[in-house]
Design a protein around this motif. Sequence first.
Motif, mmCIF file in Angstrom:
data_model
loop_
_atom_site.group_PDB
_atom_site.id
_atom_site.type_symbol
_atom_site.label_atom_id
_atom_site.label_comp_id
_atom_site.label_asym_id
_atom_site.label_seq_id
_atom_site.Cartn_x
_atom_site.Cartn_y
_atom_site.Cartn_z
ATOM 1 N N LEU A 1 26.203 13.699 49.711
ATOM 2 C CA LEU A 1 26.470 14.168 48.357
ATOM 3 C C LEU A 1 27.409 13.168 47.689
ATOM 4 O O LEU A 1 28.489 12.866 48.201
ATOM 5 C CB LEU A 1 27.114 15.550 48.371
ATOM 6 N N GLU A 2 26.981 12.653 46.544
ATOM 7 C CA GLU A 2 27.732 11.619 45.856
ATOM 8 C C GLU A 2 28.012 12.083 44.423
ATOM 9 O O GLU A 2 27.116 12.584 43.754
ATOM 10 C CB GLU A 2 26.890 10.343 45.839
ATOM 11 N N LEU A 3 29.233 11.925 43.979
ATOM 12 C CA LEU A 3 29.594 12.257 42.605
ATOM 13 C C LEU A 3 29.652 10.977 41.787
ATOM 14 O O LEU A 3 30.309 10.021 42.174
ATOM 15 C CB LEU A 3 30.938 12.972 42.546
ATOM 16 N N TYR B 1 29.711 9.311 37.575
ATOM 17 C CA TYR B 1 29.933 9.594 36.166
ATOM 18 C C TYR B 1 28.691 9.184 35.399
ATOM 19 O O TYR B 1 28.263 8.034 35.460
ATOM 20 C CB TYR B 1 31.153 8.831 35.634
ATOM 21 N N MET C 1 30.683 14.246 35.007
ATOM 22 C CA MET C 1 30.363 13.933 36.397
ATOM 23 C C MET C 1 29.078 14.649 36.788
ATOM 24 O O MET C 1 28.798 15.737 36.308
ATOM 25 C CB MET C 1 31.498 14.368 37.324
ATOM 26 N N ARG C 2 28.327 14.008 37.694
ATOM 27 C CA ARG C 2 27.055 14.572 38.137
ATOM 28 C C ARG C 2 26.962 14.378 39.641
ATOM 29 O O ARG C 2 27.383 13.363 40.180
ATOM 30 C CB ARG C 2 25.921 13.837 37.434
ATOM 31 N N ALA C 3 26.430 15.366 40.335
ATOM 32 C CA ALA C 3 26.273 15.288 41.786
ATOM 33 C C ALA C 3 24.876 14.774 42.114
ATOM 34 O O ALA C 3 23.888 15.228 41.542
ATOM 35 C CB ALA C 3 26.484 16.654 42.415
ATOM 36 N N ASP D 1 22.444 14.242 45.428
ATOM 37 C CA ASP D 1 22.240 14.556 46.839
ATOM 38 C C ASP D 1 21.184 13.610 47.379
ATOM 39 O O ASP D 1 20.048 13.615 46.919
ATOM 40 C CB ASP D 1 21.798 16.011 46.974
#
Length: 57
Positions: A38-40, A42, A49-51, A53
């Motif tokens: 899981l990476e956050l 911008y 911010m957006r996740a 996967d």
Amino acid sequence: MTKLNRRAFLATGVAAASVRALPPVAVALKTRPARRVLELVYDKSIGAMRAIDRIVP
């Protein structure tokens, strides 16, 4: 509430579709154990911010 423009709407729709489509694809391609990361990030288009996967072999 933030204003939802066309680009943000499309980005949200693609993200939602990928969340629904990714798990069955991962099961079909499961030849060896994979890790989910899981990476956050911008996202400039939506200004938030957006996740993301990802499945890493």
